[in-house]
Write a protein that holds these residues in place. Sequence first.
Motif, short mmCIF file in Angstrom:
data_model
loop_
_atom_site.label_atom_id
_atom_site.label_comp_id
_atom_site.label_asym_id
_atom_site.label_seq_id
_atom_site.Cartn_x
_atom_site.Cartn_y
_atom_site.Cartn_z
N ASP A 129 -74.29 -5.57 72.62
CA ASP A 129 -75.67 -5.12 72.47
C ASP A 129 -76.47 -6.17 71.70
O ASP A 129 -76.16 -6.46 70.54
CB ASP A 129 -75.73 -3.79 71.72
CG ASP A 129 -75.13 -2.64 72.51
OD1 ASP A 129 -74.92 -2.79 73.73
OD2 ASP A 129 -74.85 -1.58 71.90
N THR A 171 -74.27 -6.89 68.39
CA THR A 171 -73.17 -6.05 67.92
C THR A 171 -72.36 -5.53 69.11
O THR A 171 -72.80 -5.59 70.25
CB THR A 171 -73.72 -4.87 67.08
OG1 THR A 171 -72.63 -4.14 66.53
CG2 THR A 171 -74.60 -3.95 67.89
N SER A 172 -71.19 -5.02 68.81
CA SER A 172 -70.37 -4.39 69.84
C SER A 172 -70.98 -3.04 70.19
O SER A 172 -71.57 -2.38 69.35
CB SER A 172 -68.93 -4.21 69.35
OG SER A 172 -68.90 -3.40 68.20
N GLY A 173 -70.85 -2.66 71.45
CA GLY A 173 -71.42 -1.41 71.88
C GLY A 173 -70.65 -0.81 73.04
O GLY A 173 -69.63 -1.34 73.47
N ASN A 229 -67.89 2.38 70.36
CA ASN A 229 -68.65 3.10 69.32
C ASN A 229 -67.92 4.35 68.86
O ASN A 229 -67.88 4.67 67.67
CB ASN A 229 -70.05 3.44 69.81
CG ASN A 229 -70.95 2.23 69.88
OD1 ASN A 229 -70.66 1.18 69.31
ND2 ASN A 229 -72.05 2.35 70.59
N THR A 230 -67.32 5.08 69.80
CA THR A 230 -66.56 6.27 69.43
C THR A 230 -65.31 5.88 68.65
O THR A 230 -64.91 6.57 67.70
CB THR A 230 -66.21 7.09 70.68
OG1 THR A 230 -67.43 7.40 71.38
CG2 THR A 230 -65.50 8.38 70.32
N LYS A 235 -65.02 3.36 66.61
CA LYS A 235 -65.47 3.08 65.24
C LYS A 235 -65.61 4.38 64.44
O LYS A 235 -65.15 4.48 63.31
CB LYS A 235 -66.82 2.36 65.23
CG LYS A 235 -66.81 0.95 65.68
CD LYS A 235 -68.24 0.41 65.67
CE LYS A 235 -68.42 -0.72 66.65
NZ LYS A 235 -69.82 -1.12 66.79
#
Length: 164
Positions: A44, A90-92, A97-98, A100
């Motif tokens: 992202d 950022t990572s997305g 995300n879940t 994390k």
Amino acid sequence: MKYHKKNKFDVTFETLNSVIKKIMDFKQNLSSKTSFLGFDGYIDSLYFLVKSRKDALNFQKMKKMNEFAEFVSKVAGSSGNIERILKKKTSGGFAPNTAKALNALGIKINLVAAMGYPNIYDVFTSLSSKESINAISFSNPGETLGLEFHDGKVLLPDFSNIIK
């Protein structure tokens, strides 16, 4: 300050102890759980847009989505140029995300996602470097260009890397 019961119906202290015990039990139960997540993964790139620029250091941001919409509407049938400034990369994606979020609660994660192939991209290092996350990547991530405003976001995903 020590708490004193107000009357015989006051169950404040008992309720507090009950909630604390439930939270501790919940936390202990979570640490014994393992979750499997997959399969997406995105990088992202989040931007804000410049409404006007006075000079190299002084500019005004587009604060609301309708400012962007009005600009696009004005240049319809022609061309337009809007400067974007990278806010963060950022990572997305749902799975990363879940992962994390669940890992922050103490849950061990098996994550199979598009995080870079043959090597996991640096932006996903915060996931792949944790001992409590078993990160396996099978493809390169998609990319999302995000335009951020005070009242929302416009997300422009490109998942073509994932399906190659």
